[in-house]
Design a protein around this motif. Structure first.
Motif, PDB file in Angstrom:
ATOM      1  N   ALA A   8       0.835  -1.204   0.000  1.00 44.05           N
ATOM      2  CA  ALA A   8       0.000   0.000   0.000  1.00 44.05           C
ATOM      3  C   ALA A   8       0.873   1.259   0.000  1.00 44.05           C
ATOM      4  O   ALA A   8       1.889   1.314   0.699  1.00 44.05           O
ATOM      5  CB  ALA A   8      -0.922   0.001   1.218  1.00 44.05           C
ATOM      6  N   PRO A   9       0.488   2.283  -0.764  1.00 48.43           N
ATOM      7  CA  PRO A   9       1.332   3.485  -0.877  1.00 48.43           C
ATOM      8  C   PRO A   9       1.464   4.276   0.413  1.00 48.43           C
ATOM      9  O   PRO A   9       2.359   5.115   0.528  1.00 48.43           O
ATOM     10  CB  PRO A   9       0.633   4.307  -1.964  1.00 48.43           C
ATOM     11  CG  PRO A   9      -0.779   3.814  -1.978  1.00 48.43           C
ATOM     12  CD  PRO A   9      -0.709   2.366  -1.616  1.00 48.43           C
ATOM     13  N   ASP A  10       0.578   4.018   1.379  1.00 50.89           N
ATOM     14  CA  ASP A  10       0.679   4.731   2.654  1.00 50.89           C
ATOM     15  C   ASP A  10       1.109   3.810   3.798  1.00 50.89           C
ATOM     16  O   ASP A  10       1.070   4.203   4.968  1.00 50.89           O
ATOM     17  CB  ASP A  10      -0.657   5.391   3.000  1.00 50.89           C
ATOM     18  CG  ASP A  10      -1.794   4.379   3.098  1.00 50.89           C
ATOM     19  OD1 ASP A  10      -1.606   3.211   2.669  1.00 50.89           O
ATOM     20  OD2 ASP A  10      -2.878   4.751   3.596  1.00 50.89           O
ATOM     21  N   ALA A  11       1.525   2.592   3.476  1.00 53.53           N
ATOM     22  CA  ALA A  11       1.926   1.647   4.523  1.00 53.53           C
ATOM     23  C   ALA A  11       3.220   2.100   5.184  1.00 53.53           C
ATOM     24  O   ALA A  11       4.110   2.666   4.539  1.00 53.53           O
ATOM     25  CB  ALA A  11       2.115   0.251   3.932  1.00 53.53           C
ATOM     26  N   GLU A  12       3.314   1.860   6.481  1.00 54.21           N
ATOM     27  CA  GLU A  12       4.573   2.121   7.174  1.00 54.21           C
ATOM     28  C   GLU A  12       5.646   1.170   6.642  1.00 54.21           C
ATOM     29  O   GLU A  12       5.358   0.019   6.295  1.00 54.21           O
ATOM     30  CB  GLU A  12       4.409   1.924   8.678  1.00 54.21           C
ATOM     31  CG  GLU A  12       3.563   2.984   9.355  1.00 54.21           C
ATOM     32  CD  GLU A  12       3.562   2.820  10.865  1.00 54.21           C
ATOM     33  OE1 GLU A  12       3.787   3.824  11.570  1.00 54.21           O
ATOM     34  OE2 GLU A  12       3.347   1.680  11.325  1.00 54.21           O
ATOM     35  N   GLU A  57      10.206  10.417   0.121  1.00 50.79           N
ATOM     36  CA  GLU A  57       8.850  10.075   0.552  1.00 50.79           C
ATOM     37  C   GLU A  57       8.838   8.713   1.236  1.00 50.79           C
ATOM     38  O   GLU A  57       8.182   8.529   2.276  1.00 50.79           O
ATOM     39  CB  GLU A  57       7.912  10.074  -0.654  1.00 50.79           C
ATOM     40  CG  GLU A  57       6.441   9.823  -0.316  1.00 50.79           C
ATOM     41  CD  GLU A  57       6.084   8.340  -0.188  1.00 50.79           C
ATOM     42  OE1 GLU A  57       5.188   8.011   0.623  1.00 50.79           O
ATOM     43  OE2 GLU A  57       6.723   7.513  -0.877  1.00 50.79           O
ATOM     44  N   GLN A  58       9.546   7.761   0.672  1.00 50.02           N
ATOM     45  CA  GLN A  58       9.620   6.438   1.302  1.00 50.02           C
ATOM     46  C   GLN A  58      10.301   6.515   2.664  1.00 50.02           C
ATOM     47  O   GLN A  58       9.869   5.875   3.621  1.00 50.02           O
ATOM     48  CB  GLN A  58      10.367   5.470   0.385  1.00 50.02           C
ATOM     49  CG  GLN A  58       9.580   5.054  -0.850  1.00 50.02           C
ATOM     50  CD  GLN A  58      10.415   4.242  -1.814  1.00 50.02           C
ATOM     51  OE1 GLN A  58      11.583   4.546  -2.063  1.00 50.02           O
ATOM     52  NE2 GLN A  58       9.820   3.203  -2.383  1.00 50.02           N
ATOM     53  N   GLN A  60      10.282   8.954   4.702  1.00 52.68           N
ATOM     54  CA  GLN A  60       9.391   9.564   5.687  1.00 52.68           C
ATOM     55  C   GLN A  60       8.355   8.573   6.209  1.00 52.68           C
ATOM     56  O   GLN A  60       7.772   8.788   7.273  1.00 52.68           O
ATOM     57  CB  GLN A  60       8.694  10.790   5.079  1.00 52.68           C
ATOM     58  CG  GLN A  60       9.631  11.972   4.881  1.00 52.68           C
ATOM     59  CD  GLN A  60      10.375  12.340   6.158  1.00 52.68           C
ATOM     60  OE1 GLN A  60       9.759  12.616   7.190  1.00 52.68           O
ATOM     61  NE2 GLN A  60      11.701  12.336   6.105  1.00 52.68           N
ATOM     62  N   ARG A  61       8.138   7.483   5.488  1.00 51.92           N
ATOM     63  CA  ARG A  61       7.216   6.442   5.958  1.00 51.92           C
ATOM     64  C   ARG A  61       7.924   5.380   6.792  1.00 51.92           C
ATOM     65  O   ARG A  61       7.304   4.407   7.224  1.00 51.92           O
ATOM     66  CB  ARG A  61       6.522   5.775   4.767  1.00 51.92           C
ATOM     67  CG  ARG A  61       5.508   6.664   4.072  1.00 51.92           C
ATOM     68  CD  ARG A  61       4.617   5.845   3.161  1.00 51.92           C
ATOM     69  NE  ARG A  61       5.242   5.505   1.894  1.00 51.92           N
ATOM     70  CZ  ARG A  61       5.214   4.301   1.337  1.00 51.92           C
ATOM     71  NH1 ARG A  61       4.619   3.295   1.953  1.00 51.92           N
ATOM     72  NH2 ARG A  61       5.783   4.085   0.169  1.00 51.92           N
TER      73      ARG A  61
END
Length: 305
Positions: A8-12, A57-58, A60-61
């Motif tokens: 998922a694009p918002d997964a930790e 971006e990655q 930051q997750r």
């Protein structure tokens, strides 16, 4: 980079930095905690390629940063060691600097054991990538063998010359073992997760090391379990459930490599390797060779297979 777990694009994300052992570890950890994504950042790349790095971006997750201990110094003047452009140091600094400040960092060790190959070298100029052999047919260089090959000797004559010269330069195995044990302890001292006790207790009993840095899945599994136990408080879940998920994935996993770097019977005897008899055969791609058969082919740089 290699990705495992939740896409998922918002997964930790759990980001792992290290050598080629890290994707195998990530596979098992992703099986245990599948709600997270696992991004493997390798400290090296195939010949002629550059190592990938994650986007900002990655990063930051990133909820957990797992760094494999890398003994290379973080030099301020990168021109002093140009090979660091391929082997990790700037990439390691990038990951450290750009991960979220709240993101925990844990250091884990690498499986490294060079004592079974006392003449290992960084590269043989004869070895080139070929179709089907991205690392070449003979990726593990031997400095004594290269000296013999440079003389133009072939076949049995070359093998006899190798045996004479290698025996002349064989190390004191008692000192070699002492050094190996100290290196294991030193590496562990820099890490939050330890593995030296397991390696020292087992490497002479069982054929754990396929080469100085490639290992069987059994060893990967032991380290993965130990990492699992340390990161469990950070990632949550029911510990016994996640452990069983990891072990189920381990049962389906293959060893790190299809090759087993052959071990000289003299070295095996000197180190007391119980698994390695003089006539032992080693996997080499689709082949199965004794040490003498392998060394004869390597000395000749035989590609007729």
């Amino acid at each position: 980079m290699l990705f495992f777990g939740n896409p998922a694009p918002d997964a930790e994300l759990v980001i792992l930095y290290g050598n080629c052992q890290t994707p195998f570890l990530a596979t098992l950890l992703a099986a245990a905690h599948g709600d997270k994504g696992y991004l493997c950042v390798l400290n090296h790349a195939p010949p002629g390629e550059e190592a990938d790095k994650p986007s900002l971006e990655q990063l930051q997750r990133c909820c957990l940063y797992l760094e494999q201990y890398d003994s290379q110094p973080d030099l301020s003047n990168q021109e002093e060691l140009p090979e660091t452009k391929r082997y990790g140091i700037p990439l390691r600094r990038y990951l450290r600097e750009h991960r979220p400040k709240s993101c925990p960092k844990l250091i884990f060790p690498s499986f490294l054991m060079t004592c079974m190959w006392p003449f290992a070298s960084t590269g043989d100029p004869r070895n080139k990538p070929e179709p089907g052999y991205v690392w070449g047919r003979y990726p593990y260089a031997n400095k004594v063998a290269m000296k013999i090959a440079a003389r133009g000797l072939k076949g049995e004559e070359a093998l006899d010359a190798y045996k004479r010269l290698s025996r002349k330069h064989m190390p004191n195995f008692r000192k070699v073992l002492k050094k190996a044990k100290n290196e294991l302890k030193t590496r562990d001292a820099h890490c939050d997760i330890k593995i030296a006790d397991y390696v020292w207790a087992n490497f002479r009993k069982r054929h754990l090391f396929l080469s100085w840095g490639h290992i069987r899945k059994e060893a990967i599994g032991v380290l993965a379990e130990r990492i699992h136990d340390v990161i469990q408080p950070h990632l949550g879940g029911e510990p016994e459930t996640t452990r069983q998920q990891l072990l189920a994935a381990l049962a389906q996993m293959s060893d790190m490599d299809t090759m087993e770097e052959p071990i000289d019977p003299v070295v095996a005897d000197g180190l007391g390797l119980k698994f390695c008899q003089p006539d032992k055969r080693f996997r080499w791609y689709e082949q199965s060779w004794t040490f003498d058969e392998y060394m004869t082919r390597y000395l000749d740089y035989d590609t007729r297979w």
